[in-house]
Design a protein around this motif. Structure first.
Motif, PDB file in Angstrom:
ATOM      1  N   ALA A  36     -15.431  82.742  10.658  1.00 17.43           N
ATOM      2  CA  ALA A  36     -16.177  81.786   9.821  1.00 17.43           C
ATOM      3  C   ALA A  36     -15.236  80.738   9.248  1.00 17.43           C
ATOM      4  O   ALA A  36     -15.600  79.558   9.172  1.00 17.43           O
ATOM      5  CB  ALA A  36     -16.885  82.530   8.694  1.00 17.43           C
ATOM      6  N   LYS A  37     -14.036  81.128   8.878  1.00 13.87           N
ATOM      7  CA  LYS A  37     -13.088  80.173   8.313  1.00 13.87           C
ATOM      8  C   LYS A  37     -12.578  79.209   9.380  1.00 13.87           C
ATOM      9  O   LYS A  37     -12.355  78.032   9.109  1.00 13.87           O
ATOM     10  CB  LYS A  37     -11.914  80.901   7.666  1.00 13.87           C
ATOM     11  N   SER A  38     -12.386  79.700  10.595  1.00 16.93           N
ATOM     12  CA  SER A  38     -11.862  78.835  11.661  1.00 16.93           C
ATOM     13  C   SER A  38     -12.898  77.813  12.137  1.00 16.93           C
ATOM     14  O   SER A  38     -12.538  76.793  12.703  1.00 16.93           O
ATOM     15  CB  SER A  38     -11.379  79.672  12.839  1.00 16.93           C
ATOM     16  N   ARG A  39     -14.169  78.050  11.901  1.00 12.29           N
ATOM     17  CA  ARG A  39     -15.218  77.113  12.296  1.00 12.29           C
ATOM     18  C   ARG A  39     -15.330  75.933  11.345  1.00 12.29           C
ATOM     19  O   ARG A  39     -15.940  74.938  11.662  1.00 12.29           O
ATOM     20  CB  ARG A  39     -16.564  77.822  12.379  1.00 12.29           C
TER      21      ARG A  39
END
Length: 77
Positions: A73-76
């Motif tokens: 979720a953070k990398s998106r």
């Protein structure tokens, strides 16, 4: 205390570097510890007089899933 350990172990199991903070790791560990205990109790493997290894494995597995989900979720973003 067990939530911190479960979160850190879950993070260590994942290959590569995770870009989430220690606070999120701890929160994932706490959630995994509670949910893993509930699942282990439902399966009937949480009631022994010694260390419940199956329960711990369930908790660590859930922490791995939680850390991976937060990382994804953070990398998106």
């Amino acid at each position: 205390m067990i939530g911190i350990i479960i979160g850190v172990l879950g993070r260590l199991v994942l290959p590569g570097r995770q870009h989430i903070g220690i606070l999120r790791t701890i929160l994932v560990g706490i959630a995994a510890a509670f949910l893993g205990t509930a699942i282990a109790a439902g399966l009937g493997v949480a009631d022994s007089k010694a260390i419940d290894w199956i329960e711990r494995l369930i908790q660590i597995g859930l922490a791995v899933v939680g850390v991976a989900a937060l990382e994804r979720a953070k990398s998106r973003r």
